[in-house]
Each structure stands twice: as structure tokens, then as C-alpha cells.
Design a protein around this motif. Structure first.
Motif, PDB file in Angstrom:
ATOM      1  N   ASP A 248      21.368  17.691 -60.680  1.00 13.15           N
ATOM      2  CA  ASP A 248      22.685  17.144 -60.341  1.00 13.15           C
ATOM      3  C   ASP A 248      22.681  15.613 -60.341  1.00 13.15           C
ATOM      4  OD1 ASP A 248      23.663  19.649 -60.178  1.00 13.15           O
ATOM      5  OD2 ASP A 248      24.145  19.617 -58.049  1.00 13.15           O
ATOM      6  N   VAL A 249      21.642  15.007 -59.797  1.00 14.75           N
ATOM      7  CA  VAL A 249      21.587  13.544 -59.781  1.00 14.75           C
ATOM      8  C   VAL A 249      21.411  13.017 -61.199  1.00 14.75           C
ATOM      9  CG1 VAL A 249      20.327  11.529 -58.951  1.00 14.75           C
ATOM     10  CG2 VAL A 249      20.719  13.464 -57.426  1.00 14.75           C
ATOM     11  N   GLY A 250      20.568  13.657 -61.982  1.00 17.34           N
ATOM     12  CA  GLY A 250      20.370  13.221 -63.358  1.00 17.34           C
ATOM     13  C   GLY A 250      21.649  13.280 -64.174  1.00 17.34           C
ATOM     14  N   ALA A 251      22.405  14.362 -64.014  1.00 17.99           N
ATOM     15  CA  ALA A 251      23.677  14.480 -64.735  1.00 17.99           C
ATOM     16  C   ALA A 251      24.659  13.415 -64.268  1.00 17.99           C
ATOM     17  CB  ALA A 251      24.258  15.874 -64.529  1.00 17.99           C
ATOM     18  N   ALA A 252      24.681  13.137 -62.965  1.00 23.24           N
ATOM     19  CA  ALA A 252      25.592  12.112 -62.442  1.00 23.24           C
ATOM     20  C   ALA A 252      25.238  10.731 -62.977  1.00 23.24           C
ATOM     21  CB  ALA A 252      25.561  12.106 -60.917  1.00 23.24           C
ATOM     22  N   LEU A 253      23.947  10.473 -63.174  1.00 21.91           N
ATOM     23  CA  LEU A 253      23.522   9.173 -63.687  1.00 21.91           C
ATOM     24  C   LEU A 253      23.649   9.081 -65.205  1.00 21.91           C
ATOM     25  CD1 LEU A 253      20.356   8.467 -61.485  1.00 21.91           C
ATOM     26  CD2 LEU A 253      22.681   7.589 -61.203  1.00 21.91           C
ATOM     27  N   GLY A 254      24.076  10.170 -65.834  1.00 20.32           N
ATOM     28  CA  GLY A 254      24.294  10.149 -67.274  1.00 20.32           C
ATOM     29  C   GLY A 254      23.036  10.218 -68.103  1.00 20.32           C
TER      30      GLY A 254
ATOM     31  N   LEU B  28      28.657   9.766 -63.349  1.00 17.74           N
ATOM     32  CA  LEU B  28      29.079   8.863 -62.286  1.00 17.74           C
ATOM     33  C   LEU B  28      29.727   7.619 -62.888  1.00 17.74           C
ATOM     34  CD1 LEU B  28      29.046   8.406 -59.238  1.00 17.74           C
ATOM     35  CD2 LEU B  28      26.813   7.320 -59.495  1.00 17.74           C
ATOM     36  N   ASP B  29      30.935   7.312 -62.422  1.00 19.10           N
ATOM     37  CA  ASP B  29      31.674   6.160 -62.916  1.00 19.10           C
ATOM     38  C   ASP B  29      32.679   5.752 -61.850  1.00 19.10           C
ATOM     39  OD1 ASP B  29      34.176   4.958 -64.542  1.00 19.10           O
ATOM     40  OD2 ASP B  29      32.324   4.614 -65.681  1.00 19.10           O
ATOM     41  N   ARG B  30      33.012   4.461 -61.819  1.00 22.62           N
ATOM     42  CA  ARG B  30      33.966   3.967 -60.831  1.00 22.62           C
ATOM     43  C   ARG B  30      35.297   4.723 -60.913  1.00 22.62           C
ATOM     44  NH1 ARG B  30      34.027  -0.749 -58.025  1.00 22.62           N
ATOM     45  NH2 ARG B  30      32.331  -1.563 -59.320  1.00 22.62           N
ATOM     46  N   ARG B  31      35.675   5.165 -62.131  1.00 19.50           N
ATOM     47  CA  ARG B  31      36.952   5.856 -62.295  1.00 19.50           C
ATOM     48  C   ARG B  31      36.939   7.249 -61.680  1.00 19.50           C
ATOM     49  NH1 ARG B  31      37.192   6.322 -68.441  1.00 19.50           N
ATOM     50  NH2 ARG B  31      34.990   6.710 -68.010  1.00 19.50           N
ATOM     51  N   HIS B  32      35.749   7.819 -61.500  1.00 22.17           N
ATOM     52  CA  HIS B  32      35.653   9.216 -61.104  1.00 22.17           C
ATOM     53  C   HIS B  32      35.473   9.418 -59.607  1.00 22.17           C
ATOM     54  CE1 HIS B  32      33.732   9.726 -65.373  1.00 22.17           C
ATOM     55  NE2 HIS B  32      35.023   9.442 -65.417  1.00 22.17           N
ATOM     56  N   ARG B  33      34.943   8.430 -58.909  1.00 28.34           N
ATOM     57  CA  ARG B  33      34.584   8.651 -57.516  1.00 28.34           C
ATOM     58  C   ARG B  33      35.809   8.547 -56.607  1.00 28.34           C
ATOM     59  NH1 ARG B  33      31.087   3.100 -56.441  1.00 28.34           N
ATOM     60  NH2 ARG B  33      32.849   1.736 -55.935  1.00 28.34           N
ATOM     61  N   ASP B  34      35.760   9.302 -55.514  1.00 28.44           N
ATOM     62  CA  ASP B  34      36.875   9.313 -54.565  1.00 28.44           C
ATOM     63  C   ASP B  34      36.929   8.056 -53.715  1.00 28.44           C
ATOM     64  OD1 ASP B  34      37.663  11.734 -55.469  1.00 28.44           O
ATOM     65  OD2 ASP B  34      36.825  12.898 -53.811  1.00 28.44           O
ATOM     66  N   ARG B  35      35.785   7.569 -53.308  1.00 26.08           N
ATOM     67  CA  ARG B  35      35.759   6.452 -52.362  1.00 26.08           C
ATOM     68  C   ARG B  35      35.961   5.134 -53.087  1.00 26.08           C
ATOM     69  NH1 ARG B  35      31.017   3.383 -51.768  1.00 26.08           N
ATOM     70  NH2 ARG B  35      29.377   3.991 -53.234  1.00 26.08           N
ATOM     71  N   ALA B  36      36.595   4.205 -52.401  1.00 27.90           N
ATOM     72  CA  ALA B  36      36.751   2.857 -52.941  1.00 27.90           C
ATOM     73  C   ALA B  36      35.668   1.931 -52.425  1.00 27.90           C
ATOM     74  CB  ALA B  36      38.122   2.303 -52.570  1.00 27.90           C
ATOM     75  N   ASN B  37      35.046   2.286 -51.307  1.00 24.14           N
ATOM     76  CA  ASN B  37      34.009   1.464 -50.691  1.00 24.14           C
ATOM     77  C   ASN B  37      33.219   2.363 -49.742  1.00 24.14           C
ATOM     78  OD1 ASN B  37      35.750   1.736 -48.412  1.00 24.14           O
ATOM     79  ND2 ASN B  37      36.929  -0.012 -49.176  1.00 24.14           N
ATOM     80  N   ALA B  38      32.451   1.764 -48.862  1.00 26.80           N
ATOM     81  CA  ALA B  38      31.612   2.531 -47.941  1.00 26.80           C
ATOM     82  C   ALA B  38      32.233   2.644 -46.552  1.00 26.80           C
ATOM     83  CB  ALA B  38      30.225   1.896 -47.845  1.00 26.80           C
ATOM     84  N   GLU B  39      33.564   2.539 -46.467  1.00 27.15           N
ATOM     85  CA  GLU B  39      34.218   2.504 -45.162  1.00 27.15           C
ATOM     86  C   GLU B  39      34.408   3.881 -44.528  1.00 27.15           C
ATOM     87  OE1 GLU B  39      35.292  -0.285 -43.386  1.00 27.15           O
ATOM     88  OE2 GLU B  39      34.030  -1.281 -44.871  1.00 27.15           O
ATOM     89  N   GLY B  40      34.178   4.958 -45.278  1.00 30.70           N
ATOM     90  CA  GLY B  40      34.460   6.286 -44.733  1.00 30.70           C
ATOM     91  C   GLY B  40      33.352   6.832 -43.869  1.00 30.70           C
ATOM     92  N   HIS B  41      32.830   6.026 -42.965  1.00 30.16           N
ATOM     93  CA  HIS B  41      31.755   6.480 -42.084  1.00 30.16           C
ATOM     94  C   HIS B  41      32.263   6.614 -40.650  1.00 30.16           C
ATOM     95  CE1 HIS B  41      31.605   2.051 -41.812  1.00 30.16           C
ATOM     96  NE2 HIS B  41      31.170   2.230 -40.576  1.00 30.16           N
ATOM     97  N   LEU B  42      31.387   7.041 -39.768  1.00 28.40           N
ATOM     98  CA  LEU B  42      31.756   7.256 -38.367  1.00 28.40           C
ATOM     99  C   LEU B  42      31.765   5.897 -37.665  1.00 28.40           C
ATOM    100  CD1 LEU B  42      32.353  10.037 -37.099  1.00 28.40           C
ATOM    101  CD2 LEU B  42      30.085   9.967 -36.074  1.00 28.40           C
ATOM    102  N   LYS B  43      32.926   5.285 -37.618  1.00 34.10           N
ATOM    103  CA  LYS B  43      33.045   3.946 -37.059  1.00 34.10           C
ATOM    104  C   LYS B  43      33.120   3.982 -35.534  1.00 34.10           C
ATOM    105  CE  LYS B  43      35.318   1.755 -41.036  1.00 34.10           C
ATOM    106  NZ  LYS B  43      36.497   1.009 -41.503  1.00 34.10           N
ATOM    107  N   SER B  44      32.786   2.864 -34.934  1.00 34.42           N
ATOM    108  CA  SER B  44      32.838   2.741 -33.481  1.00 34.42           C
ATOM    109  C   SER B  44      34.278   2.573 -33.016  1.00 34.42           C
ATOM    110  CB  SER B  44      32.014   1.538 -33.032  1.00 34.42           C
ATOM    111  OG  SER B  44      32.630   0.334 -33.486  1.00 34.42           O
ATOM    112  N   ALA B  45      34.483   2.670 -31.705  1.00 37.07           N
ATOM    113  CA  ALA B  45      35.818   2.504 -31.143  1.00 37.07           C
ATOM    114  C   ALA B  45      36.350   1.102 -31.416  1.00 37.07           C
ATOM    115  CB  ALA B  45      35.781   2.772 -29.635  1.00 37.07           C
ATOM    116  N   ALA B  46      35.492   0.105 -31.332  1.00 39.07           N
ATOM    117  CA  ALA B  46      35.937  -1.270 -31.586  1.00 39.07           C
ATOM    118  C   ALA B  46      36.386  -1.435 -33.031  1.00 39.07           C
ATOM    119  CB  ALA B  46      34.805  -2.246 -31.263  1.00 39.07           C
TER     120      ALA B  46
END
Length: 838
Positions: free
Chosen positions: A506-512, A279-297
Motif C-alpha cells: 500500500d505504501v509503495g503504490a501510494a508513493l508511485g 499520493l498527490d496533493r490533489r488526492h489527499r483529504d487534508r490540507a495540513n496537519a491540523e486535524g489532530h487532538l488539539k488542546s483546549a487552549a
């Protein structure tokens, strides 16, 4: 009922004008190692936000579509279904990004991807299923392709523009059956991200040449990502401007991967596990936590920012939101009309060489012949004929003639291949199955009930399981595919979900973490669910002193628990086979298993939900062992043995069973079973049925064995709640052992039909159902004049044992190979070469 009642009650909820926002690009946990939320969780969140529609667009498949549609129906939300598919390009492309991988290699970000949504017309779902099948190399056109080519589709599923075009073409409609969203992950979006608007225009023109403009839309995604990221504001603004320039509708999505922001770290773990990188910032797809089910507003604010950045007027915000809602309204599916909820599909009689109008007559004719074959010239007498008439009438009312004829055809085909085949399960309670040769157990003799298997009050589809030789099971699969055709036959799949050990790895490998530490931590846990790891650390003595929950492992176990239940891998179900009509490939997508068999992307529960009949063909090693024994008898003694014709009352066989020297005998070779049969002393085939039913976790846990053995050996007297129940419970010394006894007890005391009694028995498994059944049972029994003390005692017995009982038909089906395997084992004093063979 063809539509959900909630739709009719809220006709305005799906309208474009003034309706809440509709998310059209949503991945669930069924996007293997990508999405973080179960479909039910996404639907629950959408309901909280007041959304009238919601889409599910999992990556590379439709694995969660049925569960999603079922959850939507329960929540009053109209489902939209699609898939996020990789596309093999056929022209100039923008250079792909690269991602560092283990070992210093660089792996590209993969093929461009588009989101394909089924339109609300009747053919939309079928077109989507066939497109997904083609992506996996499992479409009918590729059935003759080399095995290596088919398995390549399994490893890296993708479609081509030509395949999409084929599904978009529809000469009889202004719009096709599918809608393609070209988003930031498409070749067009990648060109925009790479700063190549000229290439983006050229690629968009190619898409428009392939399909009518009504089949295309541009997807706009803005997640506050930094410049250069596909989900950044500049890319979203340019995509919106490109759509306006080309005259195509633009839709706003949030490319959802998780229901709530706090689930975002799980997406990082899945990205790392999928790519086999730490797990590293260079490897992850998301840039932040915005990809969630947002409200209409929240989505309205996103739309406003994108429109402003694109230099459009403020009315552009309303146009973007309205265009999204308008397109969504035309994509909503009805699970009952489009997916097949509430329907039943089976092979057409013509496939069996029978005219459709002759199916009922053909089934009766075969059963009439079976009466003479099974019972001799007397044909079983009036009781057997009356039972047959009742069963055939039920089958005719339910329209299941083709199903029974198909199963009989399969059994005859398997035996014609020289493969041993025996039925198991509640289907052994059907006289029709016995007369057709499907089951070797006589339901008349052993008091088995058709209602435990099939009735008008049972919502579950009939389920006949067949045991075949394990060494030749795949031969049966291939023969079924050859006999009924790839358009009517598929294997069933199953999804392996994250459990403790896989999650820790899987989590252990991701955490290095060091591989040796990960392996040691994973092996320390038993095979339990991932959500139970902390309970195991607290409760298991060997883990309490391990100090595994300290330091970095505390973070690890937090993430492990969040992976619980998420699908990790899809594989071939060990027994399920679908036999349907020619619309099978329009109801379920398919892919190729590791063994090379085409399989549905739906599991056993999903296929039953959409009305597909499943035949379980189980490989049983004992059947292979018995087949080998028969072959050796023929070789060494020049004697052909018909094991299915062996009488069930051979004294030497029961002498062997009572001796407890039953290693090599089906179902009775474990230490616990040998102890039980030593105390029991079975003397008849009926005793074998009881023995197999008693040695189950439920009866053992509820201590049903001890009172039975005490009464059986004469140490205590059998007791019955009422004399009317003595015929029901006499065979088990007054102890309720079988489901059939529960059904008969309820029927006797309430005066209801066996079908109604079975419905009550099934309801006893839940606390709420138990309360409702208890009220009904006591009221009806009181009305029939039974003393209150008798009613209360009978109810206590039913409540205590109903959930622990065992299906007698299933036990009887198991008792047959148990007896046969014991007959093939010479008892003490009988030499192997001196066995009497009929």
C-alpha cells in the motif's frame, strides 16, 4: 459496580462551566484506511491534555467502540460514542467534488456524511447500534432482502434520512436517543462550500422537518485550510452563521484523524490506498496537519477566529465553547450501564422451550439421565454424584443454566443434521458437559478439573468450542441463525491489521513506485508485523544484502512502520458465533460478511468484554474425513458404525499408533509427532493425552520431553518434589505437563481450593503476577509445615513450567478424534474390508 470510580471522584470534570474542551468528532484507526491512531492512543493523549470527555466517531461503524470505552474507563475519561455515516440524499444536492483515480477516471468524493452521536440515556447506544446495522443492510427489517442487496450494503454502507428519522422519533421524550451533527461533509455543509447558501437553508429545513430541533446541531470545523476547502475559515464562519439563523446549537470540532500532528503523513497514505491512486496533493483529504487532538487552549483560539470571521460579538466564543461542552455532557455513556461491561447475556430459557423458573430443574434432570446413560445403573457411584452436585451448584450460583442448556441444544441439533460434532477445550473438564452429551471425554476417569473451565474466581466467560465437519460448517451457521433467530444470533468478526507485506504494497503504490518493484520488496519479507521491517532488514541474512533500505525505500519503511497494527479489513471470524438474548442488536452493530452471514462489528475480545457469550464452531477437516470414511464403510460393507461408541482400548489401534505409520491420523501425522510417538510408544488413551500435550512449542522449548521419556523408558527414576505430590505427577513421571497438575500442586502445598489455585496459575503468566504468587505460595506452604527446600524446589518447577503447560482437558478432547481416526486406519496386516465394527 455500575460506574467507574474515577467518575465519582471527579463529579465536576464533566460540567459545562469551565471544563476543558471536548472533541466530539474523532476517527481512530478503526475507521478503516482513514484514521491513523488506535483508540488507546487517542485516550492517552486526551488524558495528557486533561480532557474529561472524549468522543469516538469512526467512519461507517463502531468497530473500536469497546476498546475505546475500556481505555476511557482506565483513564478516568467519560466516553462519548458515535459514528460518521454516509447519507443517501433524497432531494436537490450541491454538486460533489471529484477526485482523479487510477486509469484517468474521475471518482466523486462520495456521499454526504453526518456524525451521529448516542445520547447518555439507556436507549441511545442501542439506537446507534441499530442505525449502524441499517447502514450496512444488516438490520432485522432487511433480513429477508435479496442477497445481492445485502452485499451492496457491505460494499458501500449508507443510511437514508428516513432511517435516521426513525431512530430520532421518540414520543415519550423531549429529546431522541441520538444527536445528529451536520458538518462540512453533510449535504448542508457541501452546499455552503459550493457557495449555495439558499440550498443549504432548504436542506437544513428538510432536516428540521424530519426531527425535533433538539436532535440536530451544526458542526463547525476550522483547520486553517485554503478557501474552497470544507475545513476552511469561510466555510466554518458560514456554518456558524447558518446555525444562528436557524436557531440551532453550533458545536466546534476538529474532525480529528490523528492523535498528534506528526501522524498526518500516514493519513495521506491511507487516503491513497483507499482510493487506489498515487499520493498527490490533489488526492489527499487534508490540507495540513491540523486535524489532530488539539488542546483546549488551541481550540479556544480556533473558536475565536471563527466567531470573528462570522461577524459575531466576542461573547460568541464563550457561547460556542459552552454549547459544545453542554451537548457533550449529555452524551457521556457509562460502559457498565450502557455497553454491558461486567454483564452476561445468554438466550432466554423460553427460547429452548423451558420456563425460566424450570431451568435449574431441567438441567439437573438431564444430567441425572446422563449419569445412567454414561455410567450404567450404578450412575458412577458417590464420587460422580458428588462432583455433579458441586458443578450444578456452581452453575446455579453463576446463573449459567441457560448457557449449558443452549450448548447442549446446539450439539443435539448439529448431530441431528447428520454432522459429526465434538467438543474441544477446557469445557471437556466439566462433568455436566459430559453428561449432556456435549463432550465425549469422561472427566472423572482422566482427572480433569471443572475449575480450569469455570469457577467463581474466573472472570473469563465460559468457552465451549465445538469441532464440526469443515465441509458443512456453513450449514451449521445457517441452522443456528434459523433456530435462535436473527435478533439473538450473530457471527463474530475479526479485523485484519497491517502487516509487513500489505503495508509495503500500500505504501509503495501510494508513493508511485513501479508495481514490479513493490511486489519484489513485499515478497522479500516473511509474514511479520509492519513495525519489524527494519529489524528484519538488519537481522535476516537474505535481506541484509538486498539494499532495500536505500533511496526512496528508506522513506517507504518509515511509513510502513507507522501503519503497524492499524485495521485494514474486517472479515468473518472462522468460528465465533454469538448466542444472546433478544437485546443482542442493542449491544452490538452488525454488518453482512462476504459469505452473506450477519456478523457483529466487534471481535472476539470485544464481545466478551460486553458480556456476550461466544460459541466457537470450528470446521475440522479430519471430522469431514471421518464422516466420509463412515459413509464408505456403510456403502461397501452395509454396516453402520457408531464411532463415538468404539472402546478406547483397542490393541490394534495402539499397534498402529506405535508403528508411527500415522499419516491420516488427527494430531499425530507430522514428522515431529511420528518421531515422538515412536520414542514414547503410547499404550493407552491416557498416553495419547500426554503425547498431544508434550508436542507443543512450550514443552518442547523448555525441554520437558526428554526427562519424561527418560523416566518413561526406565532410564532414570521419576523424581517428585515431595511425596504428597506423587499422586499429582505420577502419570507424567514427575514432570509437570498439564495446567491441571499446576493447579493440584498449588492446592496440595498451600491447602487452598482448586479455584484459588487456578487463579494463581493464571497469574503466573506475567512477571508481576509471578512475584505476587511466589510470595503467597511460599508463605502458605511454609505455614503448612513443608520444608523450605521442598517449597523452593516446587516453586522453581511451577515458575518454569506453568506458562508452558497445556490444558489436559483440551488434550483429552483432542485425543478422542486422534484415537478415532487411528481406529479407522487399518494397521499393518489388517485389510480394510476386515475391520471389526461394533
Amino acid at each position: 459496580m455500575s460506574t467507574d470510580d474515577s467518575f465519582a471522584r471527579n463529579p465536576s470534570r464533566g460540567s459545562a462551566a469551565g471544563s476543558p474542551f471536548v472533541h466530539l468528532h474523532v476517527a481512530s484507526g478503526h475507521s478503516l484506511q482513514y484514521g491513523t491512531s488506535a483508540p488507546e492512543v487517542l485516550v492517552e493523549r486526551a488524558a495528557e491534555l486533561g480532557m474529561p470527555l472524549l468522543a469516538l466517531t469512526d467512519r461507517d461503524g463502531l468497530y473500536g467502540a469497546v476498546r475505546f470505552a475500556r481505555a476511557c474507563a482506565g483513564a478516568g475519561i467519560r466516553p462519548v460514542l458515535g459514528a460518521d455515516l454516509a447519507v443517501r440524499p433524497d432531494g436537490p444536492q450541491a454538486p460533489p467534488a471529484t477526485t482523479p483515480a487510477r486509469g484517468g477516471r474521475a471518482v466523486d468524493a462520495g456521499l454526504p456524511r453526518v456524525t451521529v452521536l448516542a445520547r447518555g440515556g439507556r436507549a441511545g447506544w442501542g439506537a446507534l447500534c441499530r442505525l449502524v446495522s441499517a447502514a450496512h443492510g444488516a438490520d432485522l427489517a432487511s433480513a429477508a432482502a435479496p442477497a445481492a442487496e445485502l452485499l451492496a450494503g457491505r460494499r458501500r454502507p449508507a443510511v437514508t434520512p428516513e432511517l435516521i428519522t426513525r431512530q430520532l422519533e421518540d414520543a415519550d421524550a423531549l429529546e431522541g436517543d441520538l444527536l445528529v451533527l451536520l458538518g462540512p461533509s453533510s449535504d448542508v455543509g457541501r452546499a455552503i462550500t459550493a457557495g449555495r447558501p439558499d440550498l443549504a437553508r432548504a436542506l437544513l429545513r428538510r432536516w428540521r422537518e424530519r426531527a425535533c430541533g433538539a436532535d440536530l446541531a451544526v458542526e463547525v470545523v476550522h483547520q486553517l485550510a485554503p478557501p474552497g476547502h470544507p475545513h476552511s475559515l469561510p466555510v466554518a464562519a458560514r456554518m456558524l452563521g447558518l446555525a444562528a439563523e436557524a436557531g440551532l446549537p453550533a458545536v466546534l470540532t476538529n474532525a480529528v484523524r490523528h492523535a498528534r500532528p506528526e501522524d498526518a503523513p500516514v493519513a495521506d497514505i491511507l487516503d491513497a490506498a483507499r482510493r487506489l491512486v498515487p499520493l498527490d496533493r490533489r488526492h489527499r483529504d487534508r490540507a495540513n496537519a491540523e486535524g489532530h487532538l488539539k488542546s483546549a487552549a488551541e481550540m479556544a483560539l480556533v473558536a475565536e477566529e471563527v466567531v470573528r470571521a462570522a461577524g459575531q460579538s466576542p461573547t460568541g466564543t464563550r457561547r460556542l465553547l459552552a454549547a459544545t461542552a453542554d451537548l457533550a455532557a449529555g452524551l457521556a455513556l457509562d460502559p457498565y450501564v450502557h455497553l454491558g461491561f461486567g454483564s452476561v447475556r445468554m438466550p432466554e430459557p423460553a427460547v429452548l422451550g423451558i420456563a425460566p423458573e424450570r431451568a435449574t430443574a431441567e438441567l439437573r434432570a438431564r444430567c441425572e439421565a446422563g449419569l445412567v446413560h454414561r455410567y450404567g445403573p450404578a450412575a458412577g457411584g458417590p464420587d460422580a454424584r458428588a462432583r455433579l452436585d458441586d458443578e450444578l451448584a456452581l452453575i446455579r450460583r453463576l446463573g449459567y443454566e441457560a448457557y449449558f442448556l443452549t450448548v447442549a441444544e446446539v450439539v443435539d441439533m448439529v448431530r441431528g443434521m447428520g454432522i459429526r460434532c465434538a467438543a474441544r477445550g477446557s469445557g471437556a473438564g466439566s462433568l455436566v458437559n459430559h453428561l449432556l452429551g456435549v463432550s465425549g471425554v469422561d472427566p472423572m476417569r482422566y482427572g480433569l478439573l471443572m475449575e480450569r473451565f469455570l469457577s467463581e474466581r474466573r472472570t473469563a466467560l465460559p468457552d465451549i468450542d465445538l469441532d464440526v465437519e469443515s465441509a458443512r460448517r456453513t450449514e451449521v451457521y445457517q441452522r443456528l441463525l434459523d433456530r435462535f433467530g436473527a435478533e439473538r444470533t450473530l457471527c463474530v468478526s475479526m479485523q485484519e491489521t497491517y502487516r509487513a507485506r500489505h503495508a509495503v504494497r500500500d505504501v509503495g503504490a501510494a508513493l508511485g513506485l513501479p508495481p514490479e518493484e513493490i511486489a519484489a520488496a513485499a515478497k522479500a519479507f516473511p509474514h511479520i508485523r509492519a513495525r519489524d521491517v527494519r529489524a528484519a532488514l538488519r537481522d535476516l541474512p537474505e535481506l541484509r544484502s538486498s539494499r532495500l533500505d536505500e533511496g526512496v525505500f528508506a522513506v517507504l519503511f518509515d511509513l510502513v512502520e507507522k501503519l503497524d497494527g492499524l485495521p485494514r479489513h474486517i472479515a468473518l471470524h472462522p468460528s465465533g458465533i454469538l448466542l444472546s438474548d433478544q437485546r443482542l442488536r442493542d449491544l452490538t452493530p452488525a454488518e453482512i460478511s462476504a459469505q452473506g452471514f450477519p456478523m457483529s462489528q466487534f471481535d472476539k475480545d470485544d464481545v466478551e468484554e460486553i458480556g456476550l457469550l461466544k460459541l466457537d464452531v470450528l470446521g475440522v477437516r479430519m471430522q469431514s474425513a471421518m464422516a466420509y470414511a463412515l459413509t464408505e464403510i456403510a456403502r461397501t460393507e452395509q454396516t453402520e458404525v457408531d464411532l463415538d461408541a468404539v472402546p478406547h482400548d483397542d490393541p490394534a489401534t495402539f499397534e498402529l499408533i506405535r508403528s508411527t505409520r500415522t499419516l491420516g491420523c488427527f494430531q499425530i501425522e507430522s514428522p515431529g509427532q511420528r518421531e515422538l510417538i515412536g520414542k514414547f510408544g503410547p499404550e493407552t488413551f491416557e498416553d495419547l493425552i500426554i503425547d498431544i500435550s508434550l508436542f507443543r512449542p512450550g514443552p518442547v522449548k523448555s525441554d520437558m520431553v526428554t526427562p519424561f521419556l527418560n523416566a518413561r523408558q526406565g532410564w532414570t527414576k521419576a523424581e517428585y518434589p515431595h511425596p504428597d505430590l506423587e499422586p499429582v505427577l505420577a502419570e507424567t513421571e514427575g514432570v509437570v505437563v498439564f495446567h491441571e497438575q499446576v493447579i493440584k500442586t498449588i492446592a496440595v502445598l498451600t491447602g487452598c481450593s482448586a479455584a484459588r489455585a487456578d487463579e494463581a496459575r493464571r497469574a503466573l503468566g506475567s512477571p508481576g503476577g509471578q512475584t505476587a504468587v511466589g510470595d503467597w505460595f511460599t508463605t502458605e506452604a511454609d505455614r503448612r509445615g513443608y520444608p523450605r527446600a521442598v517449597v523452593e524446589r516446587a516453586w522453581e518447577v511451577l515458575r518454569a513450567f506453568a506458562s508452558f503447560g497445556f490444558c489436559k482437558a483440551h488434550a483429552a478432547a483432542f485425543a478422542l478424534p486422534t484415537y478415532q481416526s487411528a481406529w479407522l486406519n487399518p494397521p499393518p496386516g489388517r485389510l480394510p474390508g476386515r475391520c471389526p465394527h461394533p
